[in-house]
Design an enzyme around this catalytic site. Structure first.
Site, PDB file in Angstrom:
ATOM      1  N   ARG A 104       0.852  -1.195   0.000  1.00  0.00           N
ATOM      2  CA  ARG A 104       0.000   0.000   0.000  1.00  0.00           C
ATOM      3  C   ARG A 104       0.883   1.238   0.000  1.00  0.00           C
ATOM      4  O   ARG A 104       1.989   1.207   0.549  1.00  0.00           O
ATOM      5  CB  ARG A 104      -0.871   0.050   1.254  1.00  0.00           C
ATOM      6  CG  ARG A 104      -1.795  -1.124   1.409  1.00  0.00           C
ATOM      7  CD  ARG A 104      -3.071  -0.902   0.656  1.00  0.00           C
ATOM      8  NE  ARG A 104      -4.026  -1.958   0.943  1.00  0.00           N
ATOM      9  CZ  ARG A 104      -5.186  -2.071   0.315  1.00  0.00           C
ATOM     10  NH1 ARG A 104      -5.529  -1.210  -0.630  1.00  0.00           N
ATOM     11  NH2 ARG A 104      -6.004  -3.058   0.615  1.00  0.00           N
ATOM     12  N   HIS A 122      12.671  -3.254  -2.277  1.00  0.00           N
ATOM     13  CA  HIS A 122      12.020  -3.359  -3.588  1.00  0.00           C
ATOM     14  C   HIS A 122      12.765  -4.390  -4.447  1.00  0.00           C
ATOM     15  O   HIS A 122      13.997  -4.366  -4.499  1.00  0.00           O
ATOM     16  CB  HIS A 122      12.028  -1.987  -4.282  1.00  0.00           C
ATOM     17  CG  HIS A 122      11.361  -2.020  -5.616  1.00  0.00           C
ATOM     18  ND1 HIS A 122       9.989  -2.087  -5.762  1.00  0.00           N
ATOM     19  CD2 HIS A 122      11.876  -2.048  -6.869  1.00  0.00           C
ATOM     20  CE1 HIS A 122       9.689  -2.134  -7.040  1.00  0.00           C
ATOM     21  NE2 HIS A 122      10.814  -2.119  -7.736  1.00  0.00           N
TER      22      HIS A 122
END
Ligand code: GRF
Length: 214
Positions: A104, A122
């Site tokens: 989110r 990431h």
């Protein structure tokens, strides 16, 4: 150090980590495996998830770490949900927030509260392939090397200052699952190492240049 009853004593200087996760939580598991060692310098004191079914909740429970679910559907709108996340996280008085597969986007108001202390992982070499499909996008682009990035969170999507990266090769016969798995092995190691170093040595920022150590 141990108490007379044999329980480990939390080092008072250990930095307090709150981990936000939406999924299975293999990155959380790696942090939990590291934090028992007082020399690591950081402890996961809370886990917050937006998904009641997140595997991260079981991992937290098994590790005796408190957790909270802040589900979007329990709030009237996104602003209220962001306030809910802020409240849930703040209860744990974190030194650092670690976004480990938290799917989110947090509002700038939340990001600002933890400026310089909110860390994301990431599965690509940023600034290439930001967003929710970093592995798929790298594969589709035909890159021969991709990897993982640990970075500070800013108001953008995967745009914050880069703290550390590991390169991972792409093989001709890779598909998304095989490449994801190879990246995740590197990602877990990078996240654990980087978070520990930040906790022990601090993090400084000059413009966009993040450096571990003050
Ligand atoms: C990680 O690769 C993270 O970078 C990405 O989602 C994955 C989460 O994995 N955003 P896990 O839930 O920690 O196993």
């Amino acid at each position: 150090m141990q108490t007379p009853s044999g329980h480990p004593v939390e080092s008072s200087s250990a930095k307090r980590l709150v981990v936000l996760a939406s999924g299975g939580g293999s990155n959380l598991a790696a942090l939990l495996a590291a934090h028992g060692d007082a020399a690591y310098g950081a402890r996961v004191v809370g886990v917050v998830t937006d998904r009641p079914t997140a595997g991260a909740l079981d991992l937290a429970h098994d590790a005796g770490v408190a957790s909270a679910v802040v589900s979007m559907k329990d709030f009237d709108d996104r602003a209220a949900w962001n306030d809910g996340v802020l409240e849930a996280v703040s209860v744990f008085q974190p030194d650092y927030l670690v976004l480990a597969g938290f799917m989110r986007i947090l509002a700038p108001s939340v990001v600002r509260r933890f400026e310089g202390r909110m860390i994301n992982t990431h599965p690509a070499l940023l600034p290439s392939f930001p967003g929710a499909h970093g592995v798929r996008d790298a594969l589709a682009h035909g890159v021969k090397v991709t990897g993982c990035t640990v970075h500070l969170v800013d108001d953008g999507v995967d745009t914050g200052p880069i703290i550390a990266q590991t390169a991972v090769p792409v093989f001709d016969n890779d598909d998304e699952p095989t490449l994801t798995e190879r990246i995740k092995v590197a990602e877990r190691a990078l996240l654990v190492e980087t978070v520990g170093r930040i906790a022990r040595e601090g993090l400084s920022l000059t413009g966009r240049k993040a450096s571990i150590g003050r």
